[in-house]
Each structure stands twice: as C-alpha cells, then as structure tokens.
Design a protein around this motif. Structure first.
Motif, short mmCIF file in Angstrom:
data_model
loop_
_atom_site.label_atom_id
_atom_site.label_comp_id
_atom_site.label_asym_id
_atom_site.label_seq_id
_atom_site.Cartn_x
_atom_site.Cartn_y
_atom_site.Cartn_z
N TYR A 158 0.84 -1.20 0.00
CA TYR A 158 0.00 0.00 0.00
C TYR A 158 0.87 1.24 0.00
O TYR A 158 1.88 1.30 0.68
N GLN A 159 0.43 2.23 -0.78
CA GLN A 159 1.19 3.47 -0.93
C GLN A 159 0.26 4.65 -0.69
O GLN A 159 -0.91 4.63 -1.10
N VAL A 160 0.77 5.68 -0.05
CA VAL A 160 -0.01 6.89 0.20
C VAL A 160 0.28 7.88 -0.92
O VAL A 160 1.44 8.18 -1.21
N ILE A 201 -4.95 5.97 -0.08
CA ILE A 201 -4.16 4.77 0.17
C ILE A 201 -4.43 3.84 -1.01
O ILE A 201 -5.55 3.37 -1.20
N GLU A 214 -3.53 0.47 -3.40
CA GLU A 214 -2.91 -0.85 -3.45
C GLU A 214 -1.99 -0.86 -4.67
O GLU A 214 -2.43 -0.61 -5.80
N ALA A 239 -2.33 3.02 6.20
CA ALA A 239 -1.56 2.16 5.29
C ALA A 239 -0.78 1.11 6.07
O ALA A 239 -0.73 -0.06 5.66
N HIS A 240 -0.20 1.48 7.20
CA HIS A 240 0.52 0.51 8.03
C HIS A 240 -0.42 -0.55 8.58
O HIS A 240 -0.07 -1.74 8.63
N GLU A 255 -1.29 -2.90 5.79
CA GLU A 255 -0.11 -3.74 5.52
C GLU A 255 -0.01 -4.86 6.54
O GLU A 255 0.23 -6.02 6.19
#
Length: 89
Positions: A41-43, A52, A54, A74-75, A78
């Motif tokens: 996942y990336q912000v 957020i 995928e 996101a954390h 994850e």
C-alpha cells in the motif's frame, strides 16, 4: 462483481500467497536470505486528501485528510495483509 470474475480474483490471490510461501520455504531450505517483500500500500496525495492505493492493482482502498492518519491506515492495512498471508497455508 460477477461471481466468475470474483472466483478468478480469489484464485489468483491464493496462488500469489502460495508463491510467496513457497519462495520463503525454498530460501529456508537452501540457507539463502528471503527476498525483501515489496510494499503493498502506498499513500498518494490527491488534492486535499491522501489516498491509500494498493500498488499491485492501482485501486484506492481508502483516503484520509491528514498525512499521519493516512500513514497509520496504510501501516494497519499492511499488517492485516501480512497476518492474512501468514494465516493461509
């Protein structure tokens, strides 16, 4: 989503999980270090919100209006994905 398409998506997710586990088992048997796991996942900043996303599908999974909340979300996603992957065998 159409049931046939959902079945295919679920099947591919299971295969991806099995591939990851098989790679880790092989590395353990040969004494090699396991490959580094990529970020799922990336912000991403979109206007005034932080989405957020995928990484493998490019789909937005959620959004927040503060950077810290987006990072925490996101954390958490994850960690949940890692627990889900480890739980399957």
């Amino acid at each position: 989503m159409h049931p046939a398409m959902q079945a295919r998506v679920d099947g591919l997710a299971d295969l991806r999980a099995r591939t990851t586990l098989a790679t880790a088992d092989f590395c353990a048997l040969t004494g090699r270090p396991a490959p580094a796991q990529n970020v799922r996942y990336q912000v991403v900043t979109k206007g005034k919100a932080y989405h957020i996303v995928e990484v493998c599908t490019g789909k937005t999974k959620g959004f927040c209006f503060s950077y810290r909340a987006a990072i925490n979300f996101a954390h958490a996603m994850e960690a949940a994905a890692t627990r889900k992957l480890v739980g399957r065998q």
